[in-house]
Structure formats: C-alpha cells, structure tokens
Scaffold this active site. Structure first.
Site, PDB file in Angstrom:
ATOM      1  N   ASP A   1       0.961  -1.129  -0.035  1.00  0.00           N
ATOM      2  CA  ASP A   1       0.069   0.022  -0.075  1.00  0.00           C
ATOM      3  C   ASP A   1       0.693   1.326  -0.050  1.00  0.00           C
ATOM      4  O   ASP A   1       0.210   2.298   0.261  1.00  0.00           O
ATOM      5  CB  ASP A   1      -0.900  -0.087   1.283  1.00  0.00           C
ATOM      6  N   LYS A   2       2.014   1.049  -0.182  1.00  0.00           N
ATOM      7  CA  LYS A   2       3.088   2.124  -0.311  1.00  0.00           C
ATOM      8  C   LYS A   2       3.649   2.704   0.992  1.00  0.00           C
ATOM      9  O   LYS A   2       4.821   2.543   1.284  1.00  0.00           O
ATOM     10  CB  LYS A   2       2.497   3.463  -1.168  1.00  0.00           C
TER      11      LYS A   2
END
Length: 710
Positions: free
Chosen positions: A421-422
């Site tokens: 999800d970064k």
C-alpha cells in the site's frame, strides 16, 4: 551480531522535561471514561469467566497455575522438535535424501567403498544449516513492598504488576493502570500486530491514574473479571473491582503483547493474559518452512542426474545379470559353482538386482555432494559477513543486520512480487512539509522524488515558481536541503515573515494558526538548549506543527485546557504570545477522515478549526466559503500527481448558543449505552462541522526508502 558500540560517538545524555498535562481533556471523543454497556452484563458467564487477582501472588484464591505461563515459542524449533524438524528440512533436499540412502547402503557388503566416505560429508552438510534461537527479554516486576525487580518474560504470571519503560515491548497482555502522564495516557506502536506505524493512544482508569511511583503499589490490590482468551485484537470486556467499587474495562485499557511503548516514559500494568493466551499468539501461525530458488532449481537438476544414474545402473545390471548367468559354462576357472549370491549364476536375477544397488552407489559421484559442502560453507560465511556488514547497519534504529538462518542468503535483495500500500513499505513514513496552497495561491518550490523521476524520463526541464510573474526554468532539481527534520519548504514570499506583504495575509495567518492549534501534539523542551521538540501520534501531525513553527507560528506549550502559540501580529508587526482555550477535540479516524478542535481565543471568539481529506471537506464548505475552491482543487490535483499527501484546511466561527447545544448533545451521545453510540457521536459532530470557510491545502511528502526508484 556485529556491535557498533566501538564506532558510535557517545552523545551527552540530555534531560527533557515534558509538559505534564491532563490529556483526557484533549481526547474528548476517543479517551472518555467508559460506562457500563450491555456487554458487561455477560461477565461471569460463558466466555467471560477469567478472574485475575492483581498484585496478590500469596492469596489462596490467586492460583495462577490454572492459566498459561508466559513462555512463548517464537522459533521454528523446540528442544524436542529440533532434531526431527531439522532433519526434515535437510532431507527435503533431494540430494541429501539420495546420499542418506547410499550412506545406509554403504554399511552393507554391496558398497564399493567404506561407510565413512559416504556418511562424513553428509553429516557436515546437514549440520552446517541447523539453527536455533532463544529469546529471553526482561521486564521490571513488582516483588512486594513497592519494589520492582528485573525478571525474564517467561517467568511472568497472571496478576503480576509490571513496569514497562519507553521503547520497550509489552511482555504480555496488560491492563493499563497508570503512566508517566497524570491522566494515565500512553502512546503505543502496534507495528508488530497490524503493520501500522502511527501511534495509538491508550488511557487507564481514572481511579488508578495516581499510581505513578513504585512505592504506590505497596499494598495495592485489585480484582479483575474479564473475557476468556480469544483472537480478537480490537475487543476487550471486563470489570475491575477496587476499594469496593466496580469500574468497566474496555480496549482503551488493554495493552497487547509485542506492541511497543512510545513517547511515554513508563507505564504500570497488570498482567491479564500470558503466553499462548495472549491475543497476538492466538492470531499467530507456525513459522513457515522456506526454501530458496537456487535450492529448488538444484533439486530439479538432481532429479535429472538421478534419472541418468538409474538408467546407467539398470543397463549395467542387465548386462551383468546376463554375463553372470553364462559364467557356469564359459568361465569355469572362476569357480562359479562356489561363488556368493552376488555372483551366483544360478541366481543371476538376484545378483543383477544387487548389482543395480552397487552401481547406484558407485555412480553417486555423478551427483556432486562436494558442491553442497562448498555451498553450505559459503552460506555460513555469508551469514557471518552479513551480521558484521557496516553498510547494512541501520543507524536511526541502532540495529545491525542479522542473518537468522543461512537458508535464504541468496534471496537477499531479490524481489519477486510486490503487494504494497506504499506507505511504510516503499516509503519511510517520514513526512516532510514541502508545499501548500493558501487563498488560491501555490507556495513552495521544492521538487519531490516523483517529480524528479518524471523529469528525467521526459527529458524536460523542471519548473520552479518564485513569484506570480517570474518563472525560472532549470534542468537540475532544487538541491538546497533543510536542516529541520520534517520541513523541506522553500518560498521567499512567505518565509522570514514576508507573508505579511502578500495580498491575502489575513488568510495566510489563519492557515498557519490552524496548523499550530489543530492537533494533539505534545511539546518537549530540552533543559540544556531550550529547544522545543514535538511528540505526535503520526509523522503528519509533527510535520504540520514544525512547518507552522518555521513559518512564524510556534506552538510552545500545552496545559490541561490551553494551547500557547507565538506568532506575528499583523497590526503591530511584533511577535506576540497568544493563548487558545481548548474546549473539544474531535479526533480523526478512518470513517470521519477529518479532525477538528473547538477553541476560544483571547477575544472570546469560538472557533472550529478543521483539517481533513478533500472528498469530505469540500462538501462541508459554506456558500461564502468557496472563494478559493477552484484554484485549491487544481493545486491539490497537482500535488497528488507529484506523489504528495494532501489535507484541506477550513474553519468557522461558532456563536455561544450553537456551541452550548453542541456541548449538551455530544455529552448525551457519549453517555449512550446503545449499540449505535458511535453513529450518534458522528451525527452530532457532523452537524457542527459544516458551513466551513476554505483556507487552503497542505502537501507533505512521504520519503521513499533508500534504494527505491520511481
């Protein structure tokens, strides 16, 4: 493990003084004292039968033997399973299993060589990769008369009182009793549980919040009834009986094992669940058995070579069987009539089978066990070098690299699949204030890592806006780097007090004043340098307060109900100190996507200051508060394209009558015992967080991890 103690420069230990405040006045919605809900009526029934005598180890009723001890196996091996599991891991390799079979056969008359030549290399290969880990952390435990002593985690029992200090892990599931803060607030990092680096706020019961010294626990006794062990991380129902009165317990008082205490000097807690009864262990699975890609490829090669060995042995044994059968007539001088079973012409088919096994052992040298020995030696040496590699030392966390097993050395640094999800994975979760949009004007000429990557790919110059009429083009990014962590903003138009000459100076003042006031950050003052640092629940919060300080709005003190800010006065042009009375804090959560504070300024005005996501903030603007909406939307889209995280800032004034109605309704909603309590609170807050006036938007950059390329 490689120690960096000899290479580190010893820094003088600085004492800090933290503003001791009643934080329950700040966490109006999230940390209110819970009331008895319908769930508590189940205590004592099925699923809610756990009984804990806190700080009463000698009580005849406090029999902790009925509960699990605090020993937890976190490794793949135990004393009893070490040998079988290790052997299973090694003999999953095809070559090792093959050499095991040939090693066993080497003890028979079929072997064309001695048994030691087959067994010794195999034992070396297997022994080189066996691994075991022991973990015995220590924690301070109350031993009586107000004295605490350091003990190993595994010796903890249900009902023990423990003292956990800053940056330490919780040794078991605890009920929070008190902390270094007067209102028993503490910050908890749950990264080991849910991967989140943002801090969670917990608060003990008011009745135990005064137990902030070791000697306070001399004679302390409490009786807890709660739910039985379960895997639900986000629920907890129980009651604490203290001095004849009963108090409800909720997840707000539960500290889970393997989460870490942050931004709090210490906490005292009572052990409720230990060992395999703790929620994190209830959710855990057995450590997986991992094999590297090289091992898997080598197995395939071994299968092919083994097939070749079997084919050669089979052909040889067939020829040998035919030749042995004919020996009765042709080679009489070899006395075939008196030969052993291995060369008996009368049982040629049996001799052929034995020859097949002998040939398989003889041809085993086609499969290079020496290669396995070499690889295992290399892996062991690699593990030593990894542990001592100065370039793999993480200075910020003071952690060296540690090779826990040699199986996966060759996989280090290789990426097969990314599911991310970064935030916190590809990025550092280290925020820097870099740009902002105020009153429809974009400020900040820094360049993000994403913008630099886009510029390199397109081969186009990078653009930096210096003022409204002048645009400077450059093929190189802006390289001047701020020395203040969390602040990487550069724009001469509003820095060094120049914002007072801007067309919308009053809006700029309200914008940065909001950043300096709308938060739950705690200031810390260094006694030696008098410099102020901030401790926040999230790096975003800290970045906003730091940005406000660097641009002339310094948040420097917080009390139970006030926030103090040093700012530049537009009228006098002098730096003044302003005091804001904090009336309510409407906390941020994933559903609301916004945070607000209601404050009263020195002139008696009631202000609602709000910041949140664009999709919830724009729809809450009033008709006369949308003057800069179009420009702000454009800037927010540009910031998003540059990989920045954005928030919309807005405010409104409240009259006394409106605030009185809100205060009454929010109190009623918080006192509700119905199942829709949270929705009632959301309805009340939604009615006051409306008709806002837009100020602008912030843009912060979450820095990429070292070595990550866009």
């Amino acid at each position: 493990i490689f120690s960096m103690a000899g290479n580190e420069t010893k820094r003088p230990r600085r004492r800090r003084r933290r503003r001791r405040i009643h934080l329950s006045k700040l966490y109006t919605l999230t940390c209110t004292q819970s009331c008895f809900k319908q769930d508590h009526s189940q205590i004592g029934g099925p699923g809610y039968s756990r009984v804990v005598f806190c700080n009463e180890p000698d009580s005849p009723d406090a029999d902790s033997s009925n509960y699990s001890d605090n020993y937890v196996r976190t490794t793949k091996y135990t004393l009893t399973t070490f040998l079988p599991k290790s052997l299973f891991e090694q003999f999953r390799r095809v070559a090792n299993f093959y050499f095991l079979v040939t090693g066993i056969l080497s003890f028979t008359p079929l072997a064309p060589y001695t048994a030691s030549s087959a067994i010794v290399p195999l034992l070396f290969v297997i022994g080189a990769t066996m691994d075991i880990e022991v973990n015995n952390r220590r924690v301070k435990v109350h031993k009586g008369d107000g004295n605490f002593d350091s003990k190993e985690w595994k010796t903890l029992s249900v009902g023990d009182i423990v003292k956990v200090e800053k940056n330490e892990f919780f040794p078991a599931d605890l009920v929070l009793l008190s902390s270094s803060y007067e209102d028993a607030i503490c910050y908890v990092e749950t990264m080991n549980l849910d991967g989140e680096t943002n801090l969670k706020v917990k608060q003990g019961l008011e009745v135990t919040s005064s137990l902030r010294e070791d000697f306070n626990f001399k004679g302390f006794e409490a009786f807890v009834k709660c739910e039985d062990p379960n895997a639900n991380l986000y629920s907890f129902v129980g009651t604490m009986e203290l001095k004849g009165a009963k108090y409800p317990l909720s997840p707000q008082q539960l500290l889970l094992r393997d989460s870490k205490l942050r931004n709090t000097d210490f906490i005292f807690g009572a052990v409720i669940f230990t060992g395999h009864d703790t929620k994190v262990i209830q959710n855990s699975t057995d450590p997986p058995s991992k094999r590297s890609m090289i091992e898997k490829k080598m197995d395939k090669i071994i299968y092919l070579m083994f097939f070749m060995v079997v084919v050669m042995s089979f052909i040889g044994s067939v020829i040998f069987g035919v030749t042995t059968r004919d020996d009765l007539m042709r080679r009489w001088y070899l006395r075939p009539d008196s030969s052993s079973i291995f060369f008996d012409p009368k049982r040629a088919h049996v001799a052929a089978i034995y020859h097949l096994l002998t040939a398989a052992m003889l041809y085993s040298y086609f499969i290079p066990i020496s290669l396995y020995v070499s690889i295992e030696i290399v892996k062991v040496l690699q593990s030593i070098f990894i542990n001592q590699d100065i370039h793999m030392y993480y200075e910020e966390a003071d952690k060296p690299a540690r090779a826990r097993t040699s199986n996966l050395n060759e996989e280090l640094g290789q990426v097969d699949t990314i599911l991310s999800d970064k935030t916190g994975t590809l990025t550092c979760n280290s925020m820097e204030f870099i740009k902002c949009s105020v009153a429809g004007t974009a400020y900040g000429r820094g360049v993000t890592e994403v913008e630099m990557a886009m510029g390199r790919r397109k081969g186009s110059p990078l653009v930096f806006e210096n003022n409204e009429d002048d645009v400077e083009y450059s093929t190189e990014p802006f390289v001047e780097k701020s020395t203040v962590r969390g602040f990487n903003f550069r724009d001469e138009r509003i820095m060094n007090g120049n914002w007072v000459t801007e067309p919308h100076a009053d809006v700029i003042q309200k914008f940065f004043r909001l950043l300096a006031v709308c938060h739950t950050v705690i200031p810390e003052v260094d006694e030696e340098t008098e410099k102020i640092s901030y401790e926040a629940e999230s790096p975003d919060e800290a970045a906003f307060v730091i940005a406000a300080r660097e641009l002339g709005f310094e948040f420097y003190n917080r009390t139970q109900t006030t926030i103090s800010v040093r700012e530049l006065d537009l009228v006098s042009g002098k730096r003044v100190e302003r005091l804001y009375k904090v009336l309510n804090v409407l906390e941020f959560n994933s559903t609301r996507k916004r945070m607000s504070v209601i404050v009263e300024d020195e002139d008696g005005k009631l202000l609602l200051l709000c910041k949140g996501a664009d999709n919830v903030m724009f729809e809450r603007l009033s008709k006369n508060g949308r003057e800069f909406e179009e420009e702000t939307r454009d800037h927010v889209n540009e910031y998003a394209d540059a990989g920045l995280r954005t928030l919309i800032l807005a405010y409104r004034e409240l009259d006394e009558k409106e605030y009185k109605v809100f205060s009454e309704r929010i109190s009623e909603a918080k006192s509700s015992v119905s199942a829709d309590r949270e929705s009632l609170i959301e309805q009340v807050t939604g009615k006051v967080e409306k008709d806002l006036i837009l100020l602008g938007a912030t843009a912060v950059e979450d820095k990429l991890q070292n070595g990550i390329c866009v």
